[in-house]
Design an enzyme around this catalytic site. Sequence first.
Site, short mmCIF file in Angstrom:
data_model
loop_
_atom_site.label_atom_id
_atom_site.label_comp_id
_atom_site.label_asym_id
_atom_site.label_seq_id
_atom_site.Cartn_x
_atom_site.Cartn_y
_atom_site.Cartn_z
N HIS A 118 0.52 -1.35 0.08
CA HIS A 118 -0.01 -0.10 -0.11
C HIS A 118 0.72 1.13 -0.05
CE1 HIS A 118 0.93 -0.79 4.24
NE2 HIS A 118 0.55 0.51 4.56
N ARG A 136 9.80 -0.96 3.65
CA ARG A 136 9.59 -0.14 2.43
C ARG A 136 9.96 -1.07 1.29
NH1 ARG A 136 13.01 3.77 4.03
NH2 ARG A 136 11.54 4.88 5.08
ZN ZN Z 1 0.79 1.51 6.52
#
Ligand code: ZN
Length: 314
Positions: free
Chosen positions: A174, A194
């Site tokens: 997301h 990440r």
């Molecule tokens: Zn998040």
Amino acid sequence: MAEKEILFLEPVLKENVWGGRRLVEEFGYQAEGSAVGECWGISAHPHGDCVVSRGRFKGQHLSALYREHRELFGNLKSPQFPLLVKIIDAKEKLSIQVHPDDAYAAEHENGSLGKTECWYIMDCPENASLVIGHHAKNREELADLIHSDRYEDLIRHVPVKKGDFIQINPGTVHAITGGFLILETQQSSDITYRVYDYGRLVDGKPRPIHVEQSIQVIRVPDDCEQAVTHAQNLPDNQMNLLEACEYYKVWKLNVSGECILPWEYPFLLLSVLSGEGTIDGHSVSKGTHLILPAEYGIIKLQGRMELILSTAVK
Ligand code: ZN
């Protein structure tokens, strides 16, 4: 009935490279920097532990209150205060990320909680989209797309608008894109992997990418078709349930005039998104964050305002 006193909280502001000025200019929060990305409105996390701003617990951290006065929280079993509520002002897009679940975080992140989160979109540009989910059919294809930097083929863009609500389960790829103002309700965790940062440099160098953790925790194939709920045009003066998962329940409440609600919660976290009014005679307005403790009783709200409320399930 001092134990039923409302807990008003002093938010913790966070500077982030992708943040803007709306939290300071529109909400009146105090912060110095030119890029303020997050307001942690209700948090007992060590990276931002809110302080009670008035009343008999004035000056106490939420973490201490949770530790020493568990009765205020319905004697919840969780060893740490389980939820974190923040407002995010993303002037620039955030990195594409994924969070682990409780089991993975406990094993690999010093016993931290995993992170399930959800977003209520307070504002966003016309024809905007968020990154929610991916297109890889199996883990080999996922690893291949990541290792060959084909992120645009991997990620799924989902069109959204103001008033939409999105549940993000652990393992879901997301990203918030630029121009979004979001209220996030989440497990009290700061563990983020990440996946991709668009090749950006911060202070002259790229931020670390967590390739191997990402490939391990991303859910394949993903199951994000049901992630977005349209929460516009909900009826006034009633608790509209947006999500009930194993960690939290989240409601939207639009107050118009007078609203009286029965008490049926272990405790309630409450954030005012817009407007102003009163809660049992106490003035509140856009940007107020507070907790109604256990056994609070009937709630009387007046005015014209939008709120997001939540409670912990365990
Ligand atoms: Zn998040």
